[in-house]
Design a protein around this motif. Structure first.
Motif, PDB file in Angstrom:
ATOM      1  N   GLN A 127       0.828  -1.211   0.000  1.00  0.00           N
ATOM      2  CA  GLN A 127       0.000   0.000   0.000  1.00  0.00           C
ATOM      3  C   GLN A 127       0.868   1.270   0.000  1.00  0.00           C
ATOM      4  O   GLN A 127       0.443   2.303  -0.479  1.00  0.00           O
ATOM      5  CB  GLN A 127      -0.875  -0.018   1.254  1.00  0.00           C
ATOM      6  N   GLU A 128       2.065   1.156   0.538  1.00  0.00           N
ATOM      7  CA  GLU A 128       2.952   2.321   0.677  1.00  0.00           C
ATOM      8  C   GLU A 128       4.276   2.013  -0.033  1.00  0.00           C
ATOM      9  O   GLU A 128       4.988   1.098   0.343  1.00  0.00           O
ATOM     10  CB  GLU A 128       3.167   2.598   2.175  1.00  0.00           C
TER      11      GLU A 128
ATOM     12  N   VAL B 154      -1.003   0.534  -6.642  1.00  0.00           N
ATOM     13  CA  VAL B 154      -0.220   1.649  -6.102  1.00  0.00           C
ATOM     14  C   VAL B 154       0.997   1.924  -7.000  1.00  0.00           C
ATOM     15  O   VAL B 154       1.315   3.075  -7.293  1.00  0.00           O
ATOM     16  CB  VAL B 154       0.219   1.366  -4.649  1.00  0.00           C
TER      17      VAL B 154
ATOM     18  N   VAL C 199      -2.961  -5.012  -4.236  1.00  0.00           N
ATOM     19  CA  VAL C 199      -2.893  -3.555  -4.116  1.00  0.00           C
ATOM     20  C   VAL C 199      -1.517  -3.025  -4.524  1.00  0.00           C
ATOM     21  O   VAL C 199      -1.386  -1.881  -4.961  1.00  0.00           O
ATOM     22  CB  VAL C 199      -3.258  -3.121  -2.678  1.00  0.00           C
TER      23      VAL C 199
END
Lengths: 323, 440
Positions: free
Chosen positions: B214-215, B242, B238
């Motif tokens: 996610q990051e 991203v 995800v």
């Protein structure tokens, strides 16, 4: 000597050689930290008001974002069909989602918290684990498991300033977080409800004995936490699409909370920024030494070091119990 | 007295009922195929179309053909949540039902099942994922990963990049970054990329992204600094969405951003929107849902209200891949039925069927699929050495289009690597490789 060179000298020389890149890493870390703070704020609110670590905060963010996208796209819950003409503009969908989150706060108070008044914090914590599972399942049934695109008009473009690249999205996230923090700080420090919240956090029984309506306070705090979760869900969901992995953003908040303190709104912000910058600098300059992907555990390691020396975090209240 | 009588009647009913169900089950001959799927959890958006593709094809065989040579296929799902531990529990749960194959749908689960399945005599079919060196069938008798593997894919993508640069020799000095999911799956391509980097002279940077991805800001800061000519992405869930958004955000040219076959699906492209236009990804099957086989699924499965998903999602990348997976399984069952003269096959017999898979152009056409190259599996080669296509995303039409011919894999480099890794595994696990000249 080689080890010293690799671990200490090379990364520092690298920073000195390219200061504009170091600034970019630093700013990138601050921007990521802001996003972590957004999630951490929700935890702090509920912990301040009830002394409960709300395990469901990440799922609250997911649920709020799912509801928002569902309303914006005119999706019928459970049937998952989109009805043309039922799409809502973002502002209306946001208002209705806030109403949904407030309704959920009422339900949480009535079904979960009220029967558990004066129970040990660990029991309250366990109940929030249950809530997380229920909300995740409800989100799946109501809105489906697919990735949903969330576009509320925040641009994703970049611009250069002093040889440093900025992403507009990050700037927006910082501004929104700043507004949230100011609003929450005023709410806690300057309003009667805010003071009542702090009293409840100290002692349920004592707060009740001086006439503070415990039930109403819990509804208020869970409503505010729901709204904070909505903001976090929107910001994270705009980056990656709204999907069930959003619930895992809670993991990013834990080291922030340990660092900043579980009871401090400014602590959540400062903690987020320190973790954000720390993990980015560590990943970029020291990550390659161990094949990368160190930022997750590095954040927890920093938190662990703080736990050793400052168990209450940077801004947390010192708890002194008489025996 | 009346209470006791009632209880006795109830107990007798349950017993008789139970026997009746057993008799009915025994009377109807079936073939059991378990599906380790994930319709929930953070990776559900990719798991759902995959599970639907498997379910719909097995359903098609039952509805259109009355089963595999008249034997109904029983497909039962077990929810893994893409969790290796849960996946192994699913496998243990299904074992007693005599499955003829296990489809793990996860590289992590595949790794865990590799030592178990020779004992249970159940073949593992990890199509295009799992342990690459399982392609050496002499060591990995019970594991199949055709039509191609992660290592072959990496070599085909390097071949493709070479073709974009005017020839493989022009790769010398170019910069290629590999952004990968920090898991057994994501790391699979690294050894190949490293070997090819030394051989062909391109510079390689390996950038790991932790679950769930996610990051990724630190990763993309390093990309901004290193300025690679091409990025190869091995993501999932995800992490892909991203990565695409970050690449678009920093203005990285999308036609130089190439995903592996788990990083190029419709699911990945939604959040990035118009910014994803031109992004490329590897695949081992053409995109789209306009073949005769797709029409049959619409007619015999969705026409009868038996579809596992939404009819408009037939033909999506992950759906097609799972459908293809089911096609290979059914053809292996049919081959085993013919070879052993049985109707209900065992795991051992289907293992033979998988090992003798041979899809010619005529066979593809007969199945209602066109545009696929020949696939031949053997005792030595469980991979089949299938070439790889590159598809490209059209953000306006929201479709994947074919952007290359079939890119050959570098067998001369990959096969020795596979054999070396398999030999190491054999030594560590006291396995004596099979002599394929003596196999049936």
């Amino acid at each position: 000597m080689d080890l010293w060179q690799a671990i200490v000298l090379d990364p520092i020389l690298d920073m000195i050689d390219a200061p504009e890149f170091l600034a970019e890493v630093f700013i990138g870390g601050l921007m990521s930290g802001v996003m972590y703070s957004l999630v951490a704020l929700g935890f702090v609110l509920i912990f301040k008001a009830s002394g409960v670590f709300n395990f469901a905060q990440g799922v609250l963010a997911l649920f709020a974002a799912l509801t928002l996208v569902g309303l914006m796209t005119g999706t019928v819950p459970i049937l998952l069909t989109q009805v043309p003409g039922m799409e809502m503009p973002p502002w209306l969908a946001i208002i209705i989602t806030i109403v949904v989150m407030i309704g959920m706060a009422f339900l949480v108070e009535r079904i979960i918290l009220r029967p558990l008044v004066n129970q040990d914090p660990i029991i309250m914590f366990m109940s929030t684990i249950g809530l997380a599972f229920v909300l995740e399942g409800a989100g799946d049934i109501l809105w489906g498991s697919e990735v949903k695109t969330l576009d509320i008009g925040i641009p994703n473009s970049t611009f250069m300033w002093a040889d440093i690249q900025f992403q507009e999205f990050d700037i927006w996230a910082a501004v929104i977080s700043a507004v949230m923090v100011v609003f929450l700080a005023l709410f806690f420090q300057r309003t009667r409800v805010g003071r009542a919240l702090r009293a409840v956090a100290d002692d349920h029984q004592a707060a009740l004995s001086v006439g503070i309506p415990l039930k109403a306070i819990w509804v208020v705090v869970w409503s505010v936490a729901g709204i904070v979760a909505l903001v976090a869900g929107v910001m994270w969901g705009s980056k990656s699409g709204v999907q069930f992995s959003l619930s895992l953003i809670a993991l990013k908040a834990l080291p922030v909370l340990i660092l900043g303190g579980f009871t401090s709104v400014p602590g959540a912000i400062v903690g987020g920024l320190i973790i954000g910058v720390g993990e980015k600098v560590a990943e970029v300059y020291w990550g390659p030494l161990v094949n990368g992907a160190i930022e997750n555990w590095f954040a927890y390691m920093v938190a662990l070091v703080f736990l050793l020396f400052m168990p209450q975090g940077l801004f947390g209240e010192k708890i002194i119990e008489r025996v | 007295m009346i209470r006791n009588l009632t209880l006795s009647v109830l107990a007798a009913s349950v017993l008789i009922g139970g026997f009746a169900v057993d008799k009915a089950t025994a009377a109807e001959e079936t073939i059991f195929i378990p599906g380790l799927v994930y319709r929930t959890g953070p990776y559900a958006p990719g798991g759902i179309p995959s599970a639907n593709g498997l379910s719909d094809y097995f359903n098609l065989i039952n509805q259109r053909d009355g089963g595999a040579n008249g034997v109904k296929l029983v497909f039962e799902e077990c929810e893994t949540g893409y969790n290796t531990k849960v996946g192994v529990e699913c496998y243990e749960k299904f074992k007693s039902k005599k499955p003829i194959v296990v489809i793990p749908y996860s590289t992590g689960i595949t790794y865990q099942l590799i030592p178990k399945t020779p004992i249970d005599k159940i073949p593992v079919f990890s199509m295009g994922y799992g342990r690459t060196s399982a392609a050496d069938g002499r060591v990995f008798k019970w594991v199949f990963n055709f039509p191609t593997t992660y290592w072959s894919q990496a070599s085909a993508i390097i071949n493709y990049i070479g073709s974009q640069e005017g020839g493989i020799p022009n790769l010398k000095g170019k910069k290629i970054a590999h952004i990968y999911h920090n898991s057994a799956y994501g790391k699979e391509a690294n050894p190949t990329l490293e070997v090819l980097s030394k051989k062909l002279g391109y510079k390689l940077k390996l950038l790991a992204v932790d679950h769930p991805g996610q990051e990724q800001k630190a990763t993309w800061l390093q990309i901004r600094r290193w300025k690679p000519d091409y990025i190869f992405l091995s993501g999932w869930g995800v992490m892909n969405q991203v990565a695409l958004k970050e690449a678009s955000g920093i203005g990285f040219p999308m036609d130089h951003f190439i995903g592996n076959w788990w990083s190029g699906t419709e699911v990945d492209m939604g959040p990035v929107g118009a910014g994803g236009h031109g992004y490329k990804a590897a695949t081992f099957h053409p995109p789209g849902g306009k073949s005769k086989l797709h029409d049959d699924i619409r007619k015999y499965v969705y026409g009868k209200g038996l579809g596992a998903g939404k009819v408009e999602r037939i033909g999506e990348v992950l759906y097609n891949r799972a459908m293809l997976n089911a096609v290979f399984v059914v053809e292996a069952i049919r081959a085993a039925q013919k070879k052993f003269g049985v109707k209900v096959t065992t795991g051992e017999q289907v293992r033979w069927g998988l090992e003798n898979t041979h899809f010619t152009e005529a066979k593809w056409a007969k199945l209602g699929l066109k545009g696929y190259p020949e696939i031949k599996v053997s005792c030595e080669d469980h991979e089949g050495g299938h070439p790889v296509l590159i598809q490209q995303w059209d953000a306006k039409a929201k479709t994947w289009n074919i952007a290359s011919g079939w890119n050959p894999v570098m067998k001369d480099i990959i096969r020795p690597m596979i054999e070396a890794d398999a030999a190491k595994f054999a030594k560590e696990n006291n396995i004596t490789p099979r002599d394929c000249s003596k196999e049936d």
